[in-house]
Design a protein around this motif. Structure first.
Motif, PDB file in Angstrom:
ATOM      1  N   ASP A 490       0.833  -1.208   0.000  1.00 49.36           N
ATOM      2  CA  ASP A 490       0.000   0.000   0.000  1.00 49.36           C
ATOM      3  C   ASP A 490       0.859   1.245   0.000  1.00 49.36           C
ATOM      4  N   GLU A 491       1.932   1.234   0.812  1.00 42.40           N
ATOM      5  CA  GLU A 491       2.824   2.389   0.856  1.00 42.40           C
ATOM      6  C   GLU A 491       3.504   2.595  -0.493  1.00 42.40           C
ATOM      7  N   ALA A 492       3.915   1.479  -1.110  1.00 38.75           N
ATOM      8  CA  ALA A 492       4.570   1.595  -2.418  1.00 38.75           C
ATOM      9  C   ALA A 492       3.616   2.144  -3.463  1.00 38.75           C
ATOM     10  N   ARG A 493       2.336   1.730  -3.367  1.00 42.67           N
ATOM     11  CA  ARG A 493       1.359   2.229  -4.333  1.00 42.67           C
ATOM     12  C   ARG A 493       1.137   3.726  -4.151  1.00 42.67           C
ATOM     13  N   ARG A 494       1.064   4.166  -2.873  1.00 44.42           N
ATOM     14  CA  ARG A 494       0.893   5.600  -2.634  1.00 44.42           C
ATOM     15  C   ARG A 494       2.117   6.381  -3.086  1.00 44.42           C
ATOM     16  N   TYR A 495       3.300   5.785  -2.864  1.00 37.62           N
ATOM     17  CA  TYR A 495       4.523   6.442  -3.322  1.00 37.62           C
ATOM     18  C   TYR A 495       4.524   6.597  -4.838  1.00 37.62           C
ATOM     19  N   GLU A 496       4.116   5.534  -5.529  1.00 33.55           N
ATOM     20  CA  GLU A 496       4.077   5.605  -6.984  1.00 33.55           C
ATOM     21  C   GLU A 496       3.067   6.634  -7.470  1.00 33.55           C
ATOM     22  N   GLU A 497       1.927   6.742  -6.776  1.00 33.25           N
ATOM     23  CA  GLU A 497       0.938   7.744  -7.148  1.00 33.25           C
ATOM     24  C   GLU A 497       1.505   9.147  -6.988  1.00 33.25           C
ATOM     25  N   ALA A 498       2.222   9.371  -5.878  1.00 31.62           N
ATOM     26  CA  ALA A 498       2.834  10.682  -5.687  1.00 31.62           C
ATOM     27  C   ALA A 498       3.903  10.956  -6.730  1.00 31.62           C
ATOM     28  N   GLU A 499       4.739   9.937  -7.001  1.00 33.55           N
ATOM     29  CA  GLU A 499       5.787  10.103  -8.005  1.00 33.55           C
ATOM     30  C   GLU A 499       5.186  10.373  -9.387  1.00 33.55           C
ATOM     31  N   THR A 500       4.089   9.659  -9.701  1.00 34.81           N
ATOM     32  CA  THR A 500       3.432   9.871 -10.998  1.00 34.81           C
ATOM     33  C   THR A 500       2.896  11.293 -11.116  1.00 34.81           C
ATOM     34  N   ALA A 501       2.274  11.787 -10.036  1.00 38.71           N
ATOM     35  CA  ALA A 501       1.747  13.155 -10.060  1.00 38.71           C
ATOM     36  C   ALA A 501       2.860  14.166 -10.292  1.00 38.71           C
ATOM     37  N   LEU A 502       4.020  13.955  -9.631  1.00 34.77           N
ATOM     38  CA  LEU A 502       5.144  14.869  -9.808  1.00 34.77           C
ATOM     39  C   LEU A 502       5.713  14.783 -11.218  1.00 34.77           C
ATOM     40  N   ARG A 503       5.819  13.563 -11.731  1.00 35.11           N
ATOM     41  CA  ARG A 503       6.321  13.408 -13.098  1.00 35.11           C
ATOM     42  C   ARG A 503       5.393  14.083 -14.100  1.00 35.11           C
ATOM     43  N   LEU A 504       4.065  13.938 -13.905  1.00 37.21           N
ATOM     44  CA  LEU A 504       3.109  14.581 -14.811  1.00 37.21           C
ATOM     45  C   LEU A 504       3.218  16.099 -14.735  1.00 37.21           C
ATOM     46  N   ALA A 505       3.428  16.624 -13.526  1.00 34.77           N
ATOM     47  CA  ALA A 505       3.607  18.072 -13.399  1.00 34.77           C
ATOM     48  C   ALA A 505       4.853  18.538 -14.131  1.00 34.77           C
ATOM     49  N   GLY A 506       5.938  17.761 -13.993  1.00 33.91           N
ATOM     50  CA  GLY A 506       7.159  18.119 -14.698  1.00 33.91           C
ATOM     51  C   GLY A 506       7.001  18.051 -16.208  1.00 33.91           C
ATOM     52  N   LEU A 507       6.329  17.000 -16.690  1.00 28.00           N
ATOM     53  CA  LEU A 507       6.108  16.873 -18.130  1.00 28.00           C
ATOM     54  C   LEU A 507       5.274  18.028 -18.664  1.00 28.00           C
ATOM     55  N   ALA A 508       4.237  18.431 -17.902  1.00 27.06           N
ATOM     56  CA  ALA A 508       3.409  19.558 -18.341  1.00 27.06           C
ATOM     57  C   ALA A 508       4.231  20.835 -18.429  1.00 27.06           C
ATOM     58  N   ALA A 509       5.124  21.043 -17.458  1.00 28.38           N
ATOM     59  CA  ALA A 509       5.970  22.238 -17.488  1.00 28.38           C
ATOM     60  C   ALA A 509       6.934  22.191 -18.681  1.00 28.38           C
ATOM     61  N   GLU A 510       7.506  21.012 -18.949  1.00 22.23           N
ATOM     62  CA  GLU A 510       8.387  20.872 -20.109  1.00 22.23           C
ATOM     63  C   GLU A 510       7.660  21.225 -21.406  1.00 22.23           C
ATOM     64  N   ARG A 511       6.435  20.712 -21.533  1.00 22.79           N
ATOM     65  CA  ARG A 511       5.687  20.962 -22.756  1.00 22.79           C
ATOM     66  C   ARG A 511       5.320  22.437 -22.901  1.00 22.79           C
ATOM     67  N   ASP A 512       4.923  23.049 -21.788  1.00 21.57           N
ATOM     68  CA  ASP A 512       4.601  24.481 -21.844  1.00 21.57           C
ATOM     69  C   ASP A 512       5.809  25.298 -22.268  1.00 21.57           C
ATOM     70  N   GLU A 513       6.976  24.931 -21.755  1.00 26.95           N
ATOM     71  CA  GLU A 513       8.188  25.661 -22.126  1.00 26.95           C
ATOM     72  C   GLU A 513       8.527  25.467 -23.600  1.00 26.95           C
ATOM     73  N   LEU A 514       8.338  24.266 -24.112  1.00 28.42           N
ATOM     74  CA  LEU A 514       8.587  24.023 -25.533  1.00 28.42           C
ATOM     75  C   LEU A 514       7.663  24.877 -26.410  1.00 28.42           C
ATOM     76  N   PHE A 515       6.382  24.932 -26.030  1.00 30.44           N
ATOM     77  CA  PHE A 515       5.455  25.768 -26.798  1.00 30.44           C
ATOM     78  C   PHE A 515       5.839  27.244 -26.708  1.00 30.44           C
TER      79      PHE A 515
END
Length: 544
Positions: A490-515
């Motif tokens: 359960d802890e690993a799943r929550r960790y992965e959810e948090a990591e995924t949210a952070l990765r998605l935020a980073g990807l969105a920022a990368e894409r915005d900067e490219l545009f």
């Protein structure tokens, strides 16, 4: 040029309908909005689309049935196969016989064969339409999978019954022994041809891609052509093209388990097929709306031939027909669900489905695009050149059933589903955890082998070891998290959810900067497109 303009208007109506439904504060059913837009097109234009039933059947039904067979979850289909088969075949046959006789009694101007044909096209259900109207309250997965399986099979069985009824109407002859033999060939030949055609094509393209490389565009085009190839091959052999399209889709789903297609091909192909499904389903309903004014006139004329001169009898027919279909479905669902579905809980105790569950599955049996496509394929003229009897009336009644069943589902289904309790499903999370551990171990083995292969004879072997250690560390974290028990998982799943949210935020920022760089002309178009596509693929991976 006028025909092309009307087609473009219909495609535009499909797009506008989706925008209206999304923007509306009210829970509007998408099919009803599309029918209304089609009627608006008819009233705004003097041009009327002339439908060729054979062409219409070929263009719309094979890809839709193929996609249903391709995407339906097979494990869930097999788990509830008893309920699905009873509802897909038994209910279809009872609907054809019972509703057909009722229609012939209620509307003497409608011959018995035509009444059976209309009952046959009214028997298939449409879970896509139900999912659209039940967005406010999600349908439980178990119920949705049963509805999908039922729809997949009753599409085929209902349309095969339609074929027999139309043949009887055209020839005036029906032989039960001959029909039984024909049905066996239609079923066996259609399923076999669909399997052989799809299997042959997938094997050929797989070997070609393995030898010469894979072109994503060609692979997608091949997938679009497979249902038409299966359908035409079966029809040429006088088998069921409908069953061939369904079998082709199911075979395609198993062929795809090899994983031979590139990831980019799968992502693009899914997007293309989603677009095709949206366009075909939408155009069918828009086309109904475009045909509706003319259909109403023809239906009123058929009513007058029955001795009822008021057009309000059309509404009476639709209400009686919907009531008959609803009562028959409720009774059949009660029997099927009570004796085959959820008969035992996981702990071995008995589960008795309540009236809310039965009512939800009954209301969810709304009619949709397959019913509409089937009724629009009724012949325009008989073999002697005379008009097909009560064709416009049959189309009008089918349209009325579709509209009213969607309205009822939109009104009652959210209330019936709210708070509905079902037996617990087998834990999908546990199987997913086990699969992630297995895949992580396989990945570590492959990385170690690849590291030795790359670093052999290289002066900077430590570089490869460092890179391999970093990559394998991610997989070891996954394994350690899954092997420490339920709490760690359960802890690993929550960790992965948090990591995924952070990765998605980073990807969105990368894409915005490219545009931003692209807008300021600080980045070339080709480079920007490539980088943005890489980010999109990563985001698709994390969003699952």
């Amino acid at each position: 040029m006028t025909t092309i303009t009307v087609i473009l208007l219909m495609l535009l109506a499909v797009v506008v309908s989706a925008m209206i439904v999304r923007a509306s504060p009210l829970p509007l059913p998408l099919p009803l909005v599309q029918i209304a837009l089609g009627a608006a097109i008819a009233m705004a234009s003097s041009y009327r689309v002339e439908l060729n039933p054979d062409v219409f059947f070929l263009l719309f039904l094979p890809p839709l049935l193929f996609l249903d067979g391709w995407r339906i979850p097979k494990d869930d289909l097999l788990r509830d196969k008893g309920t699905i088969i009873e509802m897909a075949f038994g209910l279809v046959i009872c609907t054809v016989l019972g509703v057909g006789l009722l229609l012939n009694w209620l509307i003497p101007a409608m011959p018995l064969a035509v009444a059976f044909a209309l009952a046959a096209v009214l028997s298939p259900t449409d879970p896509v339409a139900v999912a659209a109207v039940a967005r406010r309250v999600p349908i439980p997965k178990r119920i949705m999978h049963i509805l999908e399986g039922e729809s997949l099979l009753n599409d085929a069985s209902g349309l095969v019954c339609l074929r027999f009824a139309v043949a009887a109407a055209m020839t005036g002859v029906f032989s039960l022994p001959q029909a039984a033999l024909t049905f066996v060939w239609l079923a066996v030949g259609g399923l076999g041809i669909g399997y052989v055609v799809t299997r042959t094509i997938t094997l050929a393209k797989g070997r070609f891609a393995a030898r010469y490389g894979e072109d994503g565009g060609s692979q997608i085009l091949i997938s679009l052509l497979i249902p038409f190839a299966a359908y035409l091959a079966a029809e040429h052999a006088h088998a069921s093209g409908i069953l061939a399209a369904v079998a082709a889709g199911i075979t395609m789903s198993y062929a795809e388990t090899t994983g031979s297609a590139l990831a980019t091909t799968r992502i693009r192909r899914n997007a293309v097929w989603d677009t095709v499904q949206l366009a075909l389903n939408g155009i069918i309903f828009v086309l109904l709306g475009e045909q509706l004014p003319h259909i109403v006139d023809g239906a009123a004329e058929a009513v007058s031939e029955s001795g009822h001169h008021s057009p309000w009898w059309l509404l009476v027919y639709v209400l009686v027909l919907n009531a008959a279909l609803a009562l028959m479905r409720f009774a059949w669902v009660w029997l099927s669900v009570r004796f085959t579905m959820f008969s035992r809980r996981s702990d071995g105790s008995a589960f008795r489905p309540g009236l809310r569950l039965i009512g939800a599955m009954s209301v969810a049996g709304a009619r949709g695009s397959i019913t509409l496509a089937g009724v629009l394929t009724l012949p325009v003229v008989m073999a002697d050149g005379s008009d097909f009897p009560a064709r416009d009336l049959a189309i009008f009644l089918a349209a009325g059933v579709i509209i009213l069943s969607l309205v009822v589902a939109n009104t009652l289904l959210p209330w019936l589903l709210r708070g509905l309790v079902l037996p617990p499903e087998p834990s999908a999370a546990r199987h997913a955890d086990e699969a992630r551990v297995a895949t992580a171990r396989a990945a570590i083995r492959a990385i170690e082998a690849r590291q030795h292969e790359l670093s052999e004879g290289q002066a900077d072997a430590a570089l490869y070891a460092q890179a391999a250690s970093r990559v394998m560390g991610l997989y070891r974290e996954r394994i350690d998290g899954r092997d420490d028990g339920a709490t760690s998982a359960d802890e690993a799943r929550r960790y992965e959810e948090a990591e995924t949210a952070l990765r998605l935020a980073g990807l969105a920022a990368e894409r915005d900067e490219l545009f931003r760089l692209l807008r300021r002309r600080k980045l070339e178009d080709e480079v920007a497109r490539r980088l943005i596509r890489e980010i999109d693929l990563q985001e698709a991976r994390y969003r699952g």
